[in-house]
Design a protein around this motif. Structure first.
Motif: not given
Length: 276
Positions: A40-46, A82-84, A105-106, A157-167
């Protein structure tokens, strides 16, 4: 978005009693929420800048991808991701993941803005150092796919650089069931969320996380460690934020080429007041 701190027992004995009761009900049952990247990560969270990946020899992998031999690597060799918003290490010859950190991160959806927060100390597999063929790394903006092979097994291993969600997701292909052990970082603990009845992990702040499994069975759980048996083609993931407290009915049974349709994408009710 209005948030408030989760009310729950804070004494270790109370936490463990509640956790033991819930774990007893879950042992032998298939876990409930699929943790495919993005969720459910949105573009603004990534992040759109993407991960920086440093190979064991110290070279930085180009975004178009890199392949390296793992034949001569020591078991403790690490690939540094290393991501944001998130960062972690991968041991390519064992498939284990170490030092998963939520950077704080902000971001308006951050659960610990400005506070660097270690989440997982380790996600280990009982394969041993058998992945001694090669490792492939590919990045695409904020997405990462890392595949390590050898000894008749493969770990993706799969990952997404997001502040929230299934990452985050760790997928195993092997001829037998593989035991995964998840060890939380210091300060984190598993607990029963009183609003969902499910087991989350957190650190007495707004932070919410959840182990997520598909075709995997929980074997044991303490306040800081959980073990799972992953069937061939199964996977273990991790979800953060709202995805960790959704009232999901459970994942579909998928053991090959599982796609985004196997995710709920934030469409289910959320009763935890931290996300209401």
């Amino acid at each position: 978005m209005r948030r408030q701190t989760l009310s729950r027992p804070t004494r270790p004995a109370a936490r463990l009693a509640a956790l033991s009761l819930a774990a007893a009900c879950l042992v032998g049952a298939t876990a409930t929420t699929l943790a495919a990247p993005a969720g459910a990560a949105t573009s603004s969270a990534c992040s759109t800048s993407g991960f920086t990946v440093t190979m064991p020899d110290g070279t930085v992998a180009p975004s178009k991808g890199a392949r390296a031999s793992t034949a001569a690597l020591p078991a403790d060799a690490r690939i540094k991701v290393r991501g944001t918003y998130v960062e972690f290490d991968v041991a390519p010859v064992t498939g284990a993941v170490y030092d998963y950190v939520y950077t704080g991160a902000a971001n308006r959806l951050s659960m610990t803005p400005g506070v660097r927060t270690p989440v997982m100390a380790a996600k280990t597999l009982d394969l041993g150092p058998v992945l001694r063929s090669d490792v492939d790394v590919r990045t695409d903006k904020g997405d990462l796919v890392l595949i390590s092979r050898g000894g008749g097994a493969k770990v993706k291993v799969q990952a997404k650089d997001c502040a929230t969600g299934g990452i985050f997701q760790q997928e195993v292909e092997a001829a037998r069931a593989v035991t995964a052990t998840h060890t939380l970082a210091p300060g984190m603990h598993y607990y029963v969320n009183p609003y969902t009845g499910k087991i989350n992990f957190g650190n007495d702040t707004l932070f919410r996380g959840k182990d997520s499994a598909q075709v995997a069975t929980k074997l044991s759980q303490t306040e800081t460690t959980t073990t799972w048996s992953i069937a061939p083609g199964g996977r273990m993931g991790q979800v953060l934020g709202e995805d960790a407290v959704e009232l999901s009915a459970g994942p579909t049974v998928c053991v090959s080429d599982c796609q985004a349709r196997n995710r709920v994408r934030g469409s289910l009710p959320v009763t935890d007041p931290a996300f209401s």
